[in-house]
Design a protein around this motif. Structure first.
Motif, mmCIF file in Angstrom:
data_model
loop_
_atom_site.group_PDB
_atom_site.id
_atom_site.type_symbol
_atom_site.label_atom_id
_atom_site.label_comp_id
_atom_site.label_asym_id
_atom_site.label_seq_id
_atom_site.Cartn_x
_atom_site.Cartn_y
_atom_site.Cartn_z
ATOM 1 N N THR A 27 0.839 -1.200 0.000
ATOM 2 C CA THR A 27 0.000 0.000 0.000
ATOM 3 C C THR A 27 0.874 1.250 0.000
ATOM 4 O OG1 THR A 27 -0.086 0.070 2.410
ATOM 5 C CG2 THR A 27 -1.838 -1.175 1.284
ATOM 6 N N GLU A 28 0.246 2.382 -0.197
ATOM 7 C CA GLU A 28 0.954 3.672 -0.169
ATOM 8 C C GLU A 28 1.537 3.963 1.212
ATOM 9 O OE1 GLU A 28 1.600 5.850 -2.742
ATOM 10 O OE2 GLU A 28 0.825 4.260 -4.019
ATOM 11 N N ASP A 29 0.860 3.518 2.272
ATOM 12 C CA ASP A 29 1.329 3.786 3.640
ATOM 13 C C ASP A 29 2.077 2.587 4.244
ATOM 14 O OD1 ASP A 29 -0.922 2.144 3.949
ATOM 15 O OD2 ASP A 29 -1.644 3.220 5.712
ATOM 16 N N PHE A 30 2.638 1.750 3.400
ATOM 17 C CA PHE A 30 3.364 0.538 3.805
ATOM 18 C C PHE A 30 4.502 0.847 4.773
ATOM 19 C CE2 PHE A 30 6.984 -2.336 2.874
ATOM 20 C CZ PHE A 30 6.421 -3.544 3.234
ATOM 21 N N ARG A 31 4.663 -0.038 5.778
ATOM 22 C CA ARG A 31 5.793 -0.001 6.721
ATOM 23 C C ARG A 31 6.253 -1.431 6.948
ATOM 24 N NH1 ARG A 31 8.531 4.286 7.642
ATOM 25 N NH2 ARG A 31 9.198 3.353 9.564
ATOM 26 N N GLN A 99 -0.226 -7.235 7.939
ATOM 27 C CA GLN A 99 -1.537 -6.599 8.035
ATOM 28 C C GLN A 99 -1.945 -6.214 6.616
ATOM 29 O OE1 GLN A 99 -1.913 -2.526 9.467
ATOM 30 N NE2 GLN A 99 -3.447 -3.269 10.927
ATOM 31 N N LEU A 100 -3.122 -6.640 6.225
ATOM 32 C CA LEU A 100 -3.576 -6.438 4.861
ATOM 33 C C LEU A 100 -4.395 -5.149 4.737
ATOM 34 C CD1 LEU A 100 -4.752 -10.074 4.083
ATOM 35 C CD2 LEU A 100 -2.448 -9.109 3.974
ATOM 36 N N SER A 101 -4.488 -4.657 3.511
ATOM 37 C CA SER A 101 -5.365 -3.530 3.222
ATOM 38 C C SER A 101 -6.809 -3.982 3.428
ATOM 39 C CB SER A 101 -5.146 -3.052 1.785
ATOM 40 O OG SER A 101 -5.385 -4.108 0.874
ATOM 41 N N GLU A 102 -7.735 -3.036 3.497
ATOM 42 C CA GLU A 102 -9.137 -3.382 3.743
ATOM 43 C C GLU A 102 -9.684 -4.364 2.716
ATOM 44 O OE1 GLU A 102 -12.036 -0.417 4.697
ATOM 45 O OE2 GLU A 102 -10.562 0.758 5.812
ATOM 46 N N ARG A 109 1.311 -3.501 6.546
ATOM 47 C CA ARG A 109 2.376 -3.597 7.543
ATOM 48 C C ARG A 109 2.981 -4.993 7.424
ATOM 49 N NH1 ARG A 109 1.349 1.011 7.471
ATOM 50 N NH2 ARG A 109 0.740 2.387 9.169
ATOM 51 N N LEU A 110 4.312 -5.072 7.559
ATOM 52 C CA LEU A 110 4.996 -6.362 7.433
ATOM 53 C C LEU A 110 6.087 -6.466 8.482
ATOM 54 C CD1 LEU A 110 5.342 -8.982 5.731
ATOM 55 C CD2 LEU A 110 7.027 -7.718 4.385
ATOM 56 N N LEU A 111 6.032 -7.539 9.256
ATOM 57 C CA LEU A 111 7.051 -7.835 10.252
ATOM 58 C C LEU A 111 7.537 -9.255 9.986
ATOM 59 C CD1 LEU A 111 8.619 -7.271 12.905
ATOM 60 C CD2 LEU A 111 6.625 -8.162 14.125
ATOM 61 N N ILE A 112 8.837 -9.393 9.734
ATOM 62 C CA ILE A 112 9.434 -10.708 9.494
ATOM 63 C C ILE A 112 10.636 -10.864 10.416
ATOM 64 C CG2 ILE A 112 10.598 -12.225 7.837
ATOM 65 C CD1 ILE A 112 9.087 -10.798 5.594
ATOM 66 N N CYS A 113 10.719 -12.018 11.052
ATOM 67 C CA CYS A 113 11.866 -12.350 11.900
ATOM 68 C C CYS A 113 12.433 -13.674 11.407
ATOM 69 C CB CYS A 113 11.436 -12.481 13.349
ATOM 70 S SG CYS A 113 10.609 -11.016 13.982
ATOM 71 N N ARG A 114 13.766 -13.756 11.343
ATOM 72 C CA ARG A 114 14.430 -14.943 10.791
ATOM 73 C C ARG A 114 15.628 -15.298 11.650
ATOM 74 N NH1 ARG A 114 19.093 -16.331 8.031
ATOM 75 N NH2 ARG A 114 18.889 -17.437 6.075
ATOM 76 N N THR A 115 15.801 -16.602 11.937
ATOM 77 C CA THR A 115 16.950 -17.064 12.707
ATOM 78 C C THR A 115 17.260 -18.523 12.381
ATOM 79 O OG1 THR A 115 17.915 -17.346 14.925
ATOM 80 C CG2 THR A 115 15.540 -17.737 14.695
ATOM 81 N N PRO A 116 18.540 -18.885 12.372
ATOM 82 C CA PRO A 116 18.893 -20.299 12.191
ATOM 83 C C PRO A 116 18.894 -21.071 13.512
ATOM 84 C CG PRO A 116 20.872 -18.976 12.201
ATOM 85 C CD PRO A 116 19.715 -18.012 12.300
ATOM 86 N N TRP A 117 18.704 -20.374 14.640
ATOM 87 C CA TRP A 117 18.872 -20.994 15.949
ATOM 88 C C TRP A 117 17.676 -21.794 16.428
ATOM 89 C CZ3 TRP A 117 23.673 -21.326 16.485
ATOM 90 C CH2 TRP A 117 24.525 -20.274 16.170
ATOM 91 N N VAL A 118 16.514 -21.608 15.823
ATOM 92 C CA VAL A 118 15.313 -22.347 16.223
ATOM 93 C C VAL A 118 14.745 -23.020 14.983
ATOM 94 C CG1 VAL A 118 12.987 -22.180 17.184
ATOM 95 C CG2 VAL A 118 14.803 -20.714 18.082
ATOM 96 N N ARG A 119 14.510 -24.326 15.110
ATOM 97 C CA ARG A 119 13.964 -25.082 13.982
ATOM 98 C C ARG A 119 12.689 -25.797 14.425
ATOM 99 N NH1 ARG A 119 17.089 -29.399 10.022
ATOM 100 N NH2 ARG A 119 15.356 -29.543 8.532
#
Length: 122
Positions: A27-31, A99-102, A109-119
């Motif tokens: 979206t235009e207001d993407f974070r 979080q999706l547009s209406e 909104r997009l939050l991504i977390c990545r780690t090799p320490w937990v499988r």
């Protein structure tokens, strides 16, 4: 049908030779905030559309593949748990919240977390 069709499409595009196509999905207001750990190093990519462009520029194109293990849609937010693989082998676990547009056509909104320490797989 996937419980998380937008994130499923997002990761399929990210795995392609043209990952920049995800820019059409925001979206235009993407974070965003992407917390990225290789085990030895950690980085955070954050911001708006320009922050996503920075993240895309540093990626290894078509090297890692994303595999969604579980997903859910909760009140207009898609949530997934998955893993990235290199040459078919486990590299890291990730979770993503979008979080999706209406109209549920784009990511706001997009939050991504990545780690090799937990499988989460064997």
């Amino acid at each position: 049908m996937s419980a998380t069709p937008l994130l499923q499409a997002w990761f399929e595009i990210m795995d392609s030779t043209t990952p920049e196509r995800v820019l059409d999905m925001v979206t235009e207001d993407f974070r965003l905030s992407i917390l990225f750990s290789t085990g030895d190093q950690t980085a955070e990519f954050e911001g708006d559309r320009a922050g996503l462009v920075v993240y895309l520029a540093q990626r290894e194109v078509s090297v890692l593949t994303h595999h969604v293990l579980q997903g859910a849609l909760v009140d207009g937010t898609e949530l997934v748990l998955g893993e990235t693989r290199r040459d078919g082998g486990f590299e890291a676990s990730f979770n993503a919240s979008a979080q999706l547009s209406e109209d549920r056509e784009k990511v706001r909104r997009l939050l991504i977390c990545r780690t090799p320490w937990v499988r989460f797989t064997a």
